[in-house]
Design an enzyme around this catalytic site. Structure first.
Site, PDB file in Angstrom:
ATOM      1  NE  ARG A   1      50.477  -3.571 -27.864  1.00 35.17           N
ATOM      2  CZ  ARG A   1      50.213  -3.618 -26.602  1.00 35.17           C
ATOM      3  NH1 ARG A   1      50.835  -4.716 -25.739  1.00 35.17           N
ATOM      4  NH2 ARG A   1      49.139  -3.098 -26.150  1.00 35.17           N
TER       5      ARG A   1
ATOM      6  NE  ARG B   1      47.305  -6.309 -29.911  1.00 29.62           N
ATOM      7  CZ  ARG B   1      47.540  -6.665 -28.311  1.00 29.62           C
ATOM      8  NH1 ARG B   1      47.904  -7.603 -28.017  1.00 29.62           N
ATOM      9  NH2 ARG B   1      47.340  -5.422 -27.734  1.00 29.62           N
TER      10      ARG B   1
ATOM     11  CG  HIS C   1      47.167  -5.654 -35.497  1.00 32.97           C
ATOM     12  ND1 HIS C   1      47.795  -5.079 -34.572  1.00 32.97           N
ATOM     13  CD2 HIS C   1      46.081  -4.916 -35.659  1.00 32.97           C
ATOM     14  CE1 HIS C   1      46.943  -4.340 -33.662  1.00 32.97           C
ATOM     15  NE2 HIS C   1      46.007  -4.199 -34.614  1.00 32.97           N
TER      16      HIS C   1
ATOM     17  CE1 TYR D   1      44.410  -5.193 -31.298  1.00 32.73           C
ATOM     18  CE2 TYR D   1      43.317  -3.346 -30.296  1.00 32.73           C
ATOM     19  CZ  TYR D   1      44.698  -3.732 -30.875  1.00 32.73           C
ATOM     20  OH  TYR D   1      45.503  -3.290 -30.964  1.00 32.73           O
TER      21      TYR D   1
ATOM     22  CE  LYS E   1      51.727  -0.087 -28.373  1.00 31.25           C
ATOM     23  NZ  LYS E   1      50.633   0.736 -29.114  1.00 31.25           N
TER      24      LYS E   1
ATOM     25  CG  HIS F   1      44.004  -3.505 -25.070  1.00 26.41           C
ATOM     26  ND1 HIS F   1      43.098  -3.926 -25.724  1.00 26.41           N
ATOM     27  CD2 HIS F   1      45.048  -3.431 -26.047  1.00 26.41           C
ATOM     28  CE1 HIS F   1      43.489  -4.276 -26.942  1.00 26.41           C
ATOM     29  NE2 HIS F   1      44.484  -3.937 -27.468  1.00 26.41           N
TER      30      HIS F   1
END
Length: 351
Positions: free
Chosen positions: A189, A288, A285, A320, A215, A311
């Site tokens: 990210r 990614r 992105h 994705y 995250k 993830h």
């Protein structure tokens, strides 16, 4: 429950109060600083488009519809590419539009609870993604040829000498190459990339790793491809020669940690060096998506790809995986139930 009395405050005042609340949540750990930055920026963009002096409670669903449309048509300020001859400029992507709408929705949910509006106008919004021009593109990932062109340009930039006439502390060739190589091969990210520190990179049993802080406070150790590790080491050597006194990996030429908004400009500069036949505009992105798509197309284990991208579960990974030209034909040519002459698509004979 609706408040007994609504505070008739302006859009600007409501946004300022909301921004203070969002910033406070970062102190308690309820929100990541990068998320708070996005919410705050989007809400202030909403203020500029809706009108600073208007009373928040006077806004209707039609007013919010108009703001969403105006945002969709607003030039993307992150893109520094030259304006085309027809005067048009890059507009907001579908991803940016969806993010903006989520930010505005969160703002109005709080406004309803705080007593700034009687009714949440988002419930009356009718504008569709088609009207906003925000249909998701069929493919975000670069094709193999496009990705190879971008990576080749980045490697050539890393191998090139410094630009003539530039001071040592203003050289960005290795940094720019490293940014593109990391984004396209590891798929972090953009917030993970800009938060990276030098100490997050380490060597284990001869392999270079990047400890990525993602995250929810989760970390993952991702091995770097050999070519990327070589560019990283060259960049770190140049950085040590400059005696930089900051832990941040990626720095502006002024010596400050690179901001999220600067990354797109770096990608665009490297893209400008790619042969036009292999060049396609792409966002961080989108790179990614490129990482995920090509790893999966090469039959890489899905759980391994999930861990590379950070993830939490495999279901997220499906979003994705973009379609690549010719992949169905390639799959049928290598069909496991068929073999020998005539197995290829269109190669069978009629009985």
């Amino acid at each position: 429950m609706r408040p007994a009395e609504v505070q008739r405050i302006t859009v600007e005042e409501a946004a300022d109060r909301y921004a203070e609340l969002v910033r406070a949540k970062t102190v308690t750990g309820a929100l990541a600083p990068s998320t708070a930055e996005i919410y705050t920026r989007d809400v202030h963009t909403f203020v500029a488009l809706a009108g600073t002096g208007r009373v928040l409670d006077d806004l209707t669903g039609e007013d919010v519809d108009e703001v969403l449309l105006r945002f969709a048509r607003k030039p993307d300020g992150r893109r520094r590419a030259p304006v085309p001859a027809d005067g048009s400029a890059p507009l907001q992507s579908a991803f940016s539009q969806a993010r903006f709408r989520r930010s505005v929705s969160a703002f109005f949910r709080h406004a309803a609870v705080a007593g700034w509006v009687q009714l949440n106008p988002m419930r009356a919004v009718t504008v569709t993604s088609r009207q906003r021009g925000g249909l998701r593109p069929e493919r975000r990932a670069l094709t193999r040829e496009q990705a190879e062109g971008l990576l080749g340009s980045a490697r050539a930039l890393a191998a090139a000498g410094p630009e003539e006439g530039r001071r040592a502390d203003q050289r960005t060739e290795l940094r720019d190459a490293l940014i593109v190589l990391l984004l396209a091969t590891v798929g972090p990210r953009v917030s993970e990339l800009t938060r990276a520190d030098v100490e997050h990179f380490f060597t284990n049993d001869g392999v270079r790793y990047w400890r990525i802080f993602g995250k929810g406070g989760r970390t993952r150790d991702v091995p770097l491809p050999r070519g990327v590790a070589q560019v990283l080491d060259a960049y770190l050597a140049e950085r040590r020669a400059r005696a930089v006194d900051t832990p941040a990996l990626l720095l502006s030429w002024r010596g400050r940690r690179l901001a999220r908004g600067d990354v797109q400009a770096v990608i665009d500069r490297v893209l400008a060096r790619v042969d036009p036949d292999r060049r396609r505009s792409v966002t961080p992105h989108g790179l990614r998506h490129t990482t995920a798509t090509h790893l999966l197309a090469a039959a890489t284990d899905m759980d391994a790809v999930r861990r590379v991208l950070g993830h939490s579960d495999l279901s997220t990974l499906g979003r994705y995986r973009d379609e690549l030209p010719g992949e169905l034909e390639a799959a049928m040519r290598a069909h496991p139930l068929l073999g020998g002459p005539g197995a290829e698509t269109g190669g069978s004979r009629e009985a």
